[in-house]
Design an enzyme around this catalytic site. Structure first.
Site, PDB file in Angstrom:
ATOM      1  N   THR A 186      -0.742  -2.772  10.870  1.00  0.00           N
ATOM      2  CA  THR A 186      -1.424  -2.832   9.583  1.00  0.00           C
ATOM      3  C   THR A 186      -0.475  -3.525   8.644  1.00  0.00           C
ATOM      4  O   THR A 186       0.290  -2.917   7.934  1.00  0.00           O
ATOM      5  CB  THR A 186      -1.887  -1.496   9.019  1.00  0.00           C
ATOM      6  OG1 THR A 186      -2.842  -1.765   8.007  1.00  0.00           O
ATOM      7  CG2 THR A 186      -0.876  -0.674   8.396  1.00  0.00           C
ATOM      8  N   GLU A 238       6.451   4.531   7.320  1.00  0.00           N
ATOM      9  CA  GLU A 238       6.061   5.756   6.624  1.00  0.00           C
ATOM     10  C   GLU A 238       6.918   6.935   7.085  1.00  0.00           C
ATOM     11  O   GLU A 238       6.908   7.313   8.253  1.00  0.00           O
ATOM     12  CB  GLU A 238       4.580   6.048   6.862  1.00  0.00           C
ATOM     13  CG  GLU A 238       3.680   5.083   6.116  1.00  0.00           C
ATOM     14  CD  GLU A 238       2.215   5.235   6.453  1.00  0.00           C
ATOM     15  OE1 GLU A 238       1.397   4.686   5.683  1.00  0.00           O
ATOM     16  OE2 GLU A 238       1.889   5.870   7.469  1.00  0.00           O
ATOM     17  N   LYS A 283       3.964  -6.935   4.088  1.00  0.00           N
ATOM     18  CA  LYS A 283       3.706  -5.549   3.759  1.00  0.00           C
ATOM     19  C   LYS A 283       3.326  -4.814   5.029  1.00  0.00           C
ATOM     20  O   LYS A 283       2.771  -5.380   5.965  1.00  0.00           O
ATOM     21  CB  LYS A 283       2.604  -5.401   2.707  1.00  0.00           C
ATOM     22  CG  LYS A 283       1.201  -5.816   3.116  1.00  0.00           C
ATOM     23  CD  LYS A 283       0.397  -4.839   3.950  1.00  0.00           C
ATOM     24  CE  LYS A 283       0.322  -3.462   3.326  1.00  0.00           C
ATOM     25  NZ  LYS A 283      -0.499  -2.543   4.238  1.00  0.00           N
ATOM     26  N   ASN A 285       0.179  10.425   5.517  1.00  0.00           N
ATOM     27  CA  ASN A 285      -1.115  10.093   6.095  1.00  0.00           C
ATOM     28  C   ASN A 285      -2.159  11.190   5.878  1.00  0.00           C
ATOM     29  O   ASN A 285      -3.358  10.907   5.822  1.00  0.00           O
ATOM     30  CB  ASN A 285      -0.954   9.768   7.583  1.00  0.00           C
ATOM     31  CG  ASN A 285      -0.383   8.380   7.784  1.00  0.00           C
ATOM     32  OD1 ASN A 285      -1.082   7.390   7.654  1.00  0.00           O
ATOM     33  ND2 ASN A 285       0.900   8.294   8.038  1.00  0.00           N
ATOM     34  N   THR A 305       0.867  -1.184   0.000  1.00  0.00           N
ATOM     35  CA  THR A 305       0.000   0.000   0.000  1.00  0.00           C
ATOM     36  C   THR A 305       0.907   1.238   0.000  1.00  0.00           C
ATOM     37  O   THR A 305       1.359   1.662  -1.050  1.00  0.00           O
ATOM     38  CB  THR A 305      -0.965   0.000   1.196  1.00  0.00           C
ATOM     39  OG1 THR A 305      -0.250  -0.271   2.401  1.00  0.00           O
ATOM     40  CG2 THR A 305      -2.047  -1.041   1.018  1.00  0.00           C
ATOM     41  N   SER A 343      -6.066  10.731  -1.087  1.00  0.00           N
ATOM     42  CA  SER A 343      -6.115  11.599  -2.265  1.00  0.00           C
ATOM     43  C   SER A 343      -5.447  10.941  -3.464  1.00  0.00           C
ATOM     44  O   SER A 343      -4.857   9.896  -3.369  1.00  0.00           O
ATOM     45  CB  SER A 343      -5.407  12.930  -1.951  1.00  0.00           C
ATOM     46  OG  SER A 343      -4.064  12.718  -1.592  1.00  0.00           O
TER      47      SER A 343
END
Length: 405
Positions: free
Chosen positions: A189, A276, A178, A400, A152, A405
């Site tokens: 996650t 991230e 992942k 995040n 993702t 978007s």
């Protein structure tokens, strides 16, 4: 901004385990977002699932079907199918039924997995339209494409593999994972899929996986959030060797346990390295604890502290933030005068007081590194635990803020 290794490793094929991918356009076009994994009848399958009470429809379904002789996983990205109510459950069932028909196996033997945006209905029509291509692509060599197909916000696929030999027979354990954000224990996650060609009885395989997860995927944190969709699965195809493994008192079990643990730790650390916005890979090691729970409480209090994480991002040796985090950990038996803390190999606190040997230059030299160890000795016992985490950057906020978007 991933930290460390960015070269895809040599992930070995596992006899009897096949992977196929397709571009189904679940959320975005021109990217692999649908993965099918399939194996022959007679394999054993173990699984560990998120503890989030809002767990997604595919998690409910996969957990319920784990004891129904699974033959296939179907994984989609871009849509978590979580917070979707009964419609989401029907969508999960419909997606597995479509793949089952293509493979000519019972729909109850197909386990679904989803990752992506929460609260949006799964576009089943796109998933079903992409399924024939994913099934046609099935191959024992499909690990890399599958690693890409489950991503993702990750920046790179994550894979690991180990081989070991017992009585002249070579066995393989391989896996992919992942995960990048919404990462903390009780799974994160994240999705992880491992396979081995060892013939193993399901109860023993489940115990082995539980132990491996507790040493790996339940020892990582990026941002302190726990997802609705986390799963870690292990398939034993039994295609190498003959006698089913059903006892811990064997060389085969010892070899398999070590290989699964190593693959799981490597995959878990790869998630942290690709956190991230991460610019640093942090090991938090707590030793001389009275209990494992005490050690982990201190470690996670440090790892989840926004002040510690932002200091790490800034490469600022503001070690008072680490000291404060240790002091507020919910451990009733902490004795401050016994505690010693190191930043890398630099002692910053000794017996509860600022270390006389500490210099700002020495602390800065450690903080300037991409990989840092924070070590805490509690002086209360002989238990040691390690976890892995990241810093907290501007890029994490941007990723995040723009996620949908």
């Amino acid at each position: 901004m991933a930290v460390g290794f960015d070269v895809w490793p040599d992930v070995k094929a596992v006899k009897g385990f096949r992977l196929g991918t397709a571009e189904a356009g679940i959320r975005k076009t021109n990217r692999r977002d649908l993965v099918v994994m399939e194996w022959d009848e007679g394999a054993s399958v173990a699984g560990v699932f998120t503890l989030n009470k809002f767990c997604a429809a595919p998690v409910h379904l996969a957990k319920g079907r784990l004891n129904q002789s699974p033959r296939c996983f179907v994984i989609n990205t871009g849509n978590a199918n979580a917070g979707t109510g009964q419609q989401g459950m029907e969508a999960a069932k419909e997606s597995t039924a479509g793949v089952a028909e293509l493979l000519n196996i019972p729909s109850e033997s197909v386990l679904p997995f989803s990752t992506g945006v929460i609260g949006e209905q799964l576009p089943v029509d796109r998933l079903l339209a992409g399924s024939p291509a994913a099934v046609a692509d099935l191959s024992e060599e499909g690990w890399y494409k599958a690693g890409e197909g489950i991503l993702t916000t990750d920046t790179r696929p994550k894979g690991a593999s180990r081989q070991f030999e017992v009585d002249g027979v070579v066995y393989t354990v391989s896996g992919i994972s992942k995960g990048s954000g919404m990462i903390r224990p009780n799974m994160a996650t994240m999705l992880a899929f491992m396979a081995t060609d060892v013939p193993a009885a399901q109860p023993l395989l489940q115990k082995l996986l539980n132990d491996a997860v507790n040493l790996s995927f339940n020892r990582i944190s990026v941002d302190g959030d726990t997802s609705t969709n986390d799963c870690c699965m292990l398939v034993a195809t039994g295609k190498t060797g003959s006698e089913p493994l059903n006892s811990e008192a064997s060389d085969l079990y010892v070899g398999l346990r070590q290989a699964v643990n190593e693959v799981a730790v490597e995959l878990a650390q790869a998630i942290v390295r690709d956190g991230e916005g991460a610019s640093k890979f942090i090991t938090v090691s707590v030793e001389q604890a009275d209990t494992s729970a005490d050690a982990l409480e201190v470690a996670y209090t440090i790892a989840h502290s926004p002040l510690v994480k932002t200091a790490l991002f800034a490469s600022d040796p503001n070690w008072g933030r680490i000291l404060a985090a240790v002091g507020r950990a919910e451990v009733n038996t902490l004795v401050i005068e016994r505690i010693t803390i190191w930043l890398g190999d630099v002692c910053i606190v000794e017996n509860g007081e600022p270390a006389a040997s500490y210099t700002e230059a020495a602390g800065q030299a450690v903080m300037d590194k991409d990989e840092i160890t924070i070590r805490v000795a509690l002086g209360a016992g002989d238990v040691c635990e390690q976890i892995w985490t990241t810093d907290l950057s501007h890029e994490y906020v941007r990723i995040n803020a723009e996620y949908r978007s």
